[in-house]
Design an enzyme around this catalytic site. Structure first.
Site, PDB file in Angstrom:
ATOM      1  N   CYS A 119     -23.881  36.787 -26.051  1.00  0.00           N
ATOM      2  CA  CYS A 119     -23.174  36.027 -26.936  1.00  0.00           C
ATOM      3  C   CYS A 119     -23.672  34.561 -27.044  1.00  0.00           C
ATOM      4  O   CYS A 119     -23.868  34.186 -28.043  1.00  0.00           O
ATOM      5  CB  CYS A 119     -21.818  35.833 -26.546  1.00  0.00           C
ATOM      6  SG  CYS A 119     -20.835  35.243 -28.037  1.00  0.00           S
ATOM      7  N   CYS A 120     -24.027  33.845 -25.991  1.00  0.00           N
ATOM      8  CA  CYS A 120     -24.518  32.411 -25.975  1.00  0.00           C
ATOM      9  C   CYS A 120     -26.248  32.848 -26.508  1.00  0.00           C
ATOM     10  O   CYS A 120     -26.483  31.709 -27.136  1.00  0.00           O
ATOM     11  CB  CYS A 120     -24.819  31.904 -24.607  1.00  0.00           C
ATOM     12  SG  CYS A 120     -23.229  31.383 -23.923  1.00  0.00           S
ATOM     13  N   CYS A 244     -25.607  27.799 -20.579  1.00  0.00           N
ATOM     14  CA  CYS A 244     -25.366  28.710 -21.658  1.00  0.00           C
ATOM     15  C   CYS A 244     -26.662  29.418 -22.015  1.00  0.00           C
ATOM     16  O   CYS A 244     -26.835  30.331 -22.941  1.00  0.00           O
ATOM     17  CB  CYS A 244     -24.829  28.019 -22.937  1.00  0.00           C
ATOM     18  SG  CYS A 244     -26.110  26.879 -23.626  1.00  0.00           S
TER      19      CYS A 244
HETATM   20 FE1  SF4 Z   1     -20.301  32.800 -27.299  1.00  0.00          FE
HETATM   21 FE2  SF4 Z   1     -21.224  31.110 -25.303  1.00  0.00          FE
HETATM   22 FE3  SF4 Z   1     -19.923  30.267 -27.430  1.00  0.00          FE
HETATM   23 FE4  SF4 Z   1     -18.665  31.476 -25.586  1.00  0.00          FE
HETATM   24  S1  SF4 Z   1     -19.715  29.442 -25.250  1.00  0.00           S
HETATM   25  S2  SF4 Z   1     -18.412  31.851 -27.515  1.00  0.00           S
HETATM   26  S3  SF4 Z   1     -20.035  32.886 -24.863  1.00  0.00           S
HETATM   27  S4  SF4 Z   1     -21.619  31.172 -27.569  1.00  0.00           S
END
Ligand code: SF4
Length: 251
Positions: A119-120, A244
């Site tokens: 996701c990151c 991240c």
């Molecule tokens: Fe996604 Fe990272 Fe944002 Fe959490 S911090 S929503 S894991 S991008």
């Protein structure tokens, strides 16, 4: 424009103060240098220093994950007004974002460390790469006192950016690497710099926000917790090395 190499670092290293260093970077690289910020305290101090060094022509960018705190978006608006400039917003690529959400859902970061990193990667690293495509010098607010993982951070680093076979060097600069949080706060106060509302409040029990990322993945920390404890708290709140992916070597 100077080549990005160790000789350049040696020349720049002779400039001790952050203001003159930023002025020199803007003089040499003009619109190929930009500050990347997510609205943390150090980023705000850098914007103020850069404004004094280069005026409203300075470039500032952020990676908009679409999941930031409303207060973060408010801060960006405030900074834009205060410094009469526009913060460039780099967003996740549509195809990758759609594919990730279709496969794993919106809340994949709760499932496992690998999915949080995915996701990151999609929401932060890929937008950041789009920003780096336009740069030779990337200015960051990294400081050595932010976590154990960042303890060794220096002012200059050469990173390789781009697709395999087409990589080129980018100079990553952390002008305030050796500043402490107290120094940054003193600077912000003395120079009346707009700061993130949530980084300025004390919560019941001595809790406070140490740094701010996406809204669901950031919680306040207690008085004796490591600085990165509030990030992805459901994994391991004593881990001081949570990152991240923006400031790690690519896998
Ligand atoms: Fe996604 Fe990272 Fe944002 Fe959490 S911090 S929503 S894991 S991008």
């Amino acid at each position: 424009m100077s080549l990005i190499n160790n000789e350049l670092i040696a020349e720049l290293n002779a400039i001790q103060q952050p203001g003159p260093l930023l002025a020199e970077l803007y003089r040499r690289y003009r619109d190929r240098v930009a500050i990347g910020t997510s609205g943390q305290l150090t980023g705000c101090a850098l914007i103020d220093l850069a404004y004094k060094a280069a005026g409203a022509k300075m470039r500032v960018f952020t990676n908009d994950t679409y999941r930031l705190f409303p207060e973060t978006y408010n801060l960006f608006n405030q900074l834009e007004k205060h410094y009469r400039m526009k913060i460039e917003r780099f967003t996740p690529p549509e195809l990758e974002l759609k594919a990730m959400v279709q496969q794993y859902g919106e809340y994949l970061f709760f499932d496992s460390k690998e999915r949080q990193e995915l996701c990151c990667h999609v929401r932060k690293v890929l937008p950041n790469n789009k920003a780096l495509d336009t740069l030779d010098v990337w200015i960051t607010g990294l400081r050595a006192d932010q976590s154990k993982a960042r303890a060794g951070v220096g002012r200059f680093e050469i990173i390789q950016h781009g697709l395999e076979g087409k990589k080129r060097p980018i100079l990553k600069v952390a002008p305030l690497a050796s500043w402490t949080e107290a120094q940054v706060r003193d600077y912000l106060k003395a120079n009346k710099v707009p700061v993130h509302k949530l980084l300025d409040v004390k919560l019941p029990g001595g809790y406070y926000y140490e740094s701010l990322g996406c809204i669901l993945c950031t919680t306040p920390i207690g008085p004796n917790e490591p600085r990165r404890a509030g990030r992805w708290r459901w994994f391991n709140s004593s881990d001081e090395n949570k990152e991240c992916g923006l400031h790690l070597p690519p896998k």
